[in-house]
Design a protein around this motif. Structure first.
Motif, PDB file in Angstrom:
ATOM      1  N   GLY A 245      43.584  26.191  75.123  1.00  0.00           N
ATOM      2  CA  GLY A 245      43.048  25.815  73.820  1.00  0.00           C
ATOM      3  C   GLY A 245      43.868  24.718  73.166  1.00  0.00           C
ATOM      4  O   GLY A 245      43.416  24.061  72.228  1.00  0.00           O
ATOM      5  N   GLY A 246      45.070  24.512  73.643  1.00  0.00           N
ATOM      6  CA  GLY A 246      45.939  23.476  73.121  1.00  0.00           C
ATOM      7  C   GLY A 246      47.068  23.225  74.093  1.00  0.00           C
ATOM      8  O   GLY A 246      47.398  24.079  74.928  1.00  0.00           O
ATOM      9  N   VAL A 247      47.667  22.034  74.022  1.00  0.00           N
ATOM     10  CA  VAL A 247      48.755  21.643  74.911  1.00  0.00           C
ATOM     11  C   VAL A 247      49.971  21.269  74.076  1.00  0.00           C
ATOM     12  O   VAL A 247      49.877  20.443  73.166  1.00  0.00           O
ATOM     13  N   LEU A 248      51.116  21.892  74.384  1.00  0.00           N
ATOM     14  CA  LEU A 248      52.377  21.595  73.711  1.00  0.00           C
ATOM     15  C   LEU A 248      53.252  20.769  74.634  1.00  0.00           C
ATOM     16  O   LEU A 248      53.573  21.191  75.746  1.00  0.00           O
ATOM     17  N   ILE A 249      53.656  19.588  74.177  1.00  0.00           N
ATOM     18  CA  ILE A 249      54.580  18.734  74.917  1.00  0.00           C
ATOM     19  C   ILE A 249      55.965  18.949  74.329  1.00  0.00           C
ATOM     20  O   ILE A 249      56.193  18.711  73.138  1.00  0.00           O
ATOM     21  N   VAL A 250      56.902  19.407  75.154  1.00  0.00           N
ATOM     22  CA  VAL A 250      58.247  19.720  74.668  1.00  0.00           C
ATOM     23  C   VAL A 250      59.146  18.492  74.736  1.00  0.00           C
ATOM     24  O   VAL A 250      59.766  18.105  73.750  1.00  0.00           O
ATOM     25  N   GLU A 251      59.248  17.878  75.885  1.00  0.00           N
ATOM     26  CA  GLU A 251      59.996  16.630  76.055  1.00  0.00           C
ATOM     27  C   GLU A 251      59.233  15.763  77.039  1.00  0.00           C
ATOM     28  O   GLU A 251      58.694  16.260  78.034  1.00  0.00           O
ATOM     29  N   ALA A 252      59.198  14.454  76.774  1.00  0.00           N
ATOM     30  CA  ALA A 252      58.478  13.553  77.678  1.00  0.00           C
ATOM     31  C   ALA A 252      58.960  12.129  77.473  1.00  0.00           C
ATOM     32  O   ALA A 252      59.086  11.671  76.337  1.00  0.00           O
ATOM     33  N   ALA A 253      59.229  11.444  78.569  1.00  0.00           N
ATOM     34  CA  ALA A 253      59.522  10.022  78.508  1.00  0.00           C
ATOM     35  C   ALA A 253      58.216   9.252  78.332  1.00  0.00           C
ATOM     36  O   ALA A 253      57.117   9.822  78.413  1.00  0.00           O
ATOM     37  N   ASP A 271      43.607  20.929  71.171  1.00  0.00           N
ATOM     38  CA  ASP A 271      44.693  20.505  70.301  1.00  0.00           C
ATOM     39  C   ASP A 271      45.853  19.984  71.133  1.00  0.00           C
ATOM     40  O   ASP A 271      46.101  20.449  72.252  1.00  0.00           O
ATOM     41  N   VAL A 272      46.570  19.015  70.568  1.00  0.00           N
ATOM     42  CA  VAL A 272      47.789  18.505  71.201  1.00  0.00           C
ATOM     43  C   VAL A 272      48.937  18.675  70.210  1.00  0.00           C
ATOM     44  O   VAL A 272      48.842  18.246  69.058  1.00  0.00           O
ATOM     45  N   PHE A 273      50.007  19.331  70.657  1.00  0.00           N
ATOM     46  CA  PHE A 273      51.191  19.574  69.844  1.00  0.00           C
ATOM     47  C   PHE A 273      52.379  18.869  70.490  1.00  0.00           C
ATOM     48  O   PHE A 273      52.436  18.722  71.711  1.00  0.00           O
ATOM     49  N   ALA A 274      53.332  18.459  69.671  1.00  0.00           N
ATOM     50  CA  ALA A 274      54.536  17.820  70.206  1.00  0.00           C
ATOM     51  C   ALA A 274      55.735  18.216  69.369  1.00  0.00           C
ATOM     52  O   ALA A 274      55.641  18.330  68.137  1.00  0.00           O
ATOM     53  N   ILE A 275      56.859  18.433  70.048  1.00  0.00           N
ATOM     54  CA  ILE A 275      58.116  18.736  69.365  1.00  0.00           C
ATOM     55  C   ILE A 275      58.882  17.435  69.190  1.00  0.00           C
ATOM     56  O   ILE A 275      59.136  16.725  70.173  1.00  0.00           O
ATOM     57  N   PRO A 276      59.261  17.068  67.970  1.00  0.00           N
ATOM     58  CA  PRO A 276      60.003  15.819  67.761  1.00  0.00           C
ATOM     59  C   PRO A 276      61.444  15.950  68.229  1.00  0.00           C
ATOM     60  O   PRO A 276      61.952  17.058  68.451  1.00  0.00           O
ATOM     61  N   GLY A 277      62.109  14.835  68.383  1.00  0.00           N
ATOM     62  CA  GLY A 277      63.510  14.846  68.789  1.00  0.00           C
ATOM     63  C   GLY A 277      64.248  13.660  68.213  1.00  0.00           C
ATOM     64  O   GLY A 277      63.749  12.949  67.327  1.00  0.00           O
ATOM     65  N   SER A 278      65.424  13.413  68.724  1.00  0.00           N
ATOM     66  CA  SER A 278      66.240  12.300  68.261  1.00  0.00           C
ATOM     67  C   SER A 278      65.582  10.964  68.597  1.00  0.00           C
ATOM     68  O   SER A 278      65.004  10.799  69.674  1.00  0.00           O
ATOM     69  N   ILE A 279      65.690  10.004  67.698  1.00  0.00           N
ATOM     70  CA  ILE A 279      65.157   8.665  67.964  1.00  0.00           C
ATOM     71  C   ILE A 279      65.941   7.968  69.066  1.00  0.00           C
ATOM     72  O   ILE A 279      65.490   6.952  69.609  1.00  0.00           O
ATOM     73  N   HIS A 280      67.110   8.488  69.410  1.00  0.00           N
ATOM     74  CA  HIS A 280      67.941   7.883  70.445  1.00  0.00           C
ATOM     75  C   HIS A 280      67.707   8.497  71.820  1.00  0.00           C
ATOM     76  O   HIS A 280      68.244   8.012  72.813  1.00  0.00           O
ATOM     77  N   ALA A 281      66.931   9.568  71.899  1.00  0.00           N
ATOM     78  CA  ALA A 281      66.748  10.294  73.155  1.00  0.00           C
ATOM     79  C   ALA A 281      65.517   9.783  73.901  1.00  0.00           C
ATOM     80  O   ALA A 281      64.409   9.826  73.366  1.00  0.00           O
ATOM     81  N   LEU A 283      63.830  11.154  76.181  1.00  0.00           N
ATOM     82  CA  LEU A 283      62.852  12.216  76.390  1.00  0.00           C
ATOM     83  C   LEU A 283      62.113  12.598  75.111  1.00  0.00           C
ATOM     84  O   LEU A 283      61.237  13.462  75.144  1.00  0.00           O
ATOM     85  N   SER A 284      62.473  11.979  73.994  1.00  0.00           N
ATOM     86  CA  SER A 284      61.720  12.188  72.755  1.00  0.00           C
ATOM     87  C   SER A 284      60.665  11.112  72.553  1.00  0.00           C
ATOM     88  O   SER A 284      59.749  11.279  71.743  1.00  0.00           O
ATOM     89  N   GLN A 285      60.778  10.009  73.284  1.00  0.00           N
ATOM     90  CA  GLN A 285      59.896   8.870  73.028  1.00  0.00           C
ATOM     91  C   GLN A 285      58.432   9.199  73.298  1.00  0.00           C
ATOM     92  O   GLN A 285      57.538   8.776  72.560  1.00  0.00           O
ATOM     93  N   GLY A 286      58.171   9.950  74.372  1.00  0.00           N
ATOM     94  CA  GLY A 286      56.784  10.319  74.656  1.00  0.00           C
ATOM     95  C   GLY A 286      56.198  11.212  73.584  1.00  0.00           C
ATOM     96  O   GLY A 286      55.041  11.042  73.179  1.00  0.00           O
ATOM     97  N   ARG A 289      55.484   9.154  70.512  1.00  0.00           N
ATOM     98  CA  ARG A 289      54.269   8.363  70.705  1.00  0.00           C
ATOM     99  C   ARG A 289      53.029   9.211  70.437  1.00  0.00           C
ATOM    100  O   ARG A 289      52.086   8.773  69.773  1.00  0.00           O
ATOM    101  N   LEU A 290      53.029  10.450  70.953  1.00  0.00           N
ATOM    102  CA  LEU A 290      51.900  11.348  70.711  1.00  0.00           C
ATOM    103  C   LEU A 290      51.741  11.647  69.226  1.00  0.00           C
ATOM    104  O   LEU A 290      50.616  11.715  68.709  1.00  0.00           O
ATOM    105  N   LEU A 291      52.866  11.845  68.537  1.00  0.00           N
ATOM    106  CA  LEU A 291      52.804  12.135  67.103  1.00  0.00           C
ATOM    107  C   LEU A 291      52.210  10.957  66.333  1.00  0.00           C
ATOM    108  O   LEU A 291      51.422  11.143  65.397  1.00  0.00           O
TER     109      LEU A 291
END
Length: 405
Positions: A245-253, A271-281, A283-286, A289-291
């Motif tokens: 019913g929805g997809v959660l992206i935890v970390e992604a380049a 639904d598409v969900f994403a966990i944010p991270g550091s702007i320097h990481a 693996l947070s860039q993907g 981008r989704l956000l």
């Protein structure tokens, strides 16, 4: 590595030999697209009826290419003569817990039927009831950070406890952590794989595949014996999205296959969900981008549950009911994690370093500047934190704090 020795659940249902042979022939016919086959089945009723039609009748309903594919003599499947493959498929399906599901089966995942081109045939191992459960997919990088692995496990466990099956792809990194977290929860997990259902890929996940086959479910649309091929995994991702019913992206380049899953989910209305991270990481860039493209930012598992219609009270009630219905043993890894959390609070130099790390990775130079600790004291504090599971070393001489749920 094969799954022939994987422990499995209930016995497979009795199969009609002629009907299954027809399904297998059409499902693996080269050049016959799932959408065209579904159209032909809708027009003529079943695989035996489709195979008995004339070229003209088939071409009128679908097209000439589909008609040619239906009526062509069956070819080898993964290098195995067709008749030999049929015998092997029957033998595989006769083993307890192994199932070949067709579009006509009530046990076929109903969520996939909302796709325009669901696979006509699926190979499954384990608990078929999980294929009908409300589900959320958790996917991400194969080269995840320690924090990403912990987040995937924690989110999966909470969502599983609330009554959602967690779907992922058995890959290294985030996928594996999501499967393990869901198995620790009350509901369980579904692994959608990109090889034949008689193989385990990667081989390092042989033990995890055993546990999923026993406590969860494994699903493949590929013929038995299909090895890992890079072209198969985007199609595997399509099923992960379709099951959920929805997809959660935890970390992604930025070039992560997880972004393909997110795009497919969005196209299917999931639904598409994403966990944010550091702007320097990287693996947070993907995720960022989704956000930017409209994915829903989540910081806690409760954020996901709210989108699925769970209030805190209903989530707790669902968790209690699921655990009562299916009590689960506490795994050694989970008991170890709980024991770590019971350790006394970190203080002194180690506490200063942990505070200085914050939520983004940092180098020794940055930590020394933030804490005013000399090299020996800083290294000693970091060693204490690593041994207690509070900090993990990353590539490039960086360190990151590991949050525990």
């Amino acid at each position: 590595m094969t799954t022939a020795d994987l422990p499995t659940g209930e016995a497979a249902p009795t199969l009609d030999a002629d009907e299954l042979r027809a399904w297998l022939r059409l499902a693996h016919a080269k050049g016959l697209r799932p959408l065209a086959l579904r159209t032909l089945l809708g027009a003529f009723g079943g695989p035996l009826e489709v195979l008995s039609e004339s070229f003209a009748s088939l071409a009128e309903i679908a097209d000439a290419r589909a008609a040619e594919a239906v009526l062509a003599p069956p070819e080898e499947i993964e290098g195995v003569p067709f008749d030999d493959y049929i015998e092997a498929a029957f033998a595989w399906a006769s083993e307890p817990g192994n199932h070949i599901l067709t579009l006509a089966d009530a046990t076929y995942p109903q969520a996939l039927l909302t796709m325009p081109d669901p696979p006509p045939l699926l190979y499954a191992k384990g608990r078929l009831e999980l294929l009908q459960a409300r589900a959320v997919a958790i996917v991400g990088s194969r080269h995840a950070s320690p924090q990403g692995l912990e987040d995937a496990r924690r989110f999966a466990r909470v969502l599983s406890d609330a009554g959602l099956a967690v779907v992922s792809g058995l890959a290294l990194g985030i996928d594996a952590s999501a499967h393990r977290g869901a198995l620790e929860g009350a509901t369980g997990t579904v692994s959608v794989i990109g090889t034949g259902a008689d193989l385990v890929y990667p081989a390092a996940h042989h033990t995890l595949a055993h546990e999923i086959a026993r406590e969860g479910a494994m699903l493949s649309e590929w013929p038995l014996g299909t090895p890992a091929r890079s072209a198969n995994f985007p199609q595997r991702n399509r099923l992960i999205a379709g099951m959920s019913g929805g997809v959660l992206i935890v970390e992604a380049a930025m070039r992560s296959g997880s972004l393909i899953t997110a795009r497919l989910a969005n196209e299917m209305g999931r639904d598409v969900f994403a966990i944010p991270g550091s702007i320097h990481a990287p693996l947070s860039q993907g995720c960022h981008r989704l956000l930017k493209q409209g994915a829903k930012l989540v910081e806690t598992p409760e954020d996901v549950l709210e989108e699925f219609g769970f209030s805190p009270a209903t989530a707790r009630a669902a968790s209690t009911a699921a655990r009562r219905a299916r009590p689960r043993p506490v795994s050694a890894s989970w008991a170890s994690a709980r024991a770590d959390e019971a350790d006394s609070a970190i203080d002194g130099d180690a506490g200063r370093v942990l505070d200085a790390l914050g939520h983004a990775p940092a180098t020794l130079d940055i930590l020394s500047m933030r804490t005013d600790l000399d090299g020996a004291a800083l290294q000693g504090a970091l060693l204490q934190l690593e041994l207690s599971g509070r900090v993990a070393a990353l590539a490039g001489g960086r360190y990151t704090a590991v949050e525990r749920s």
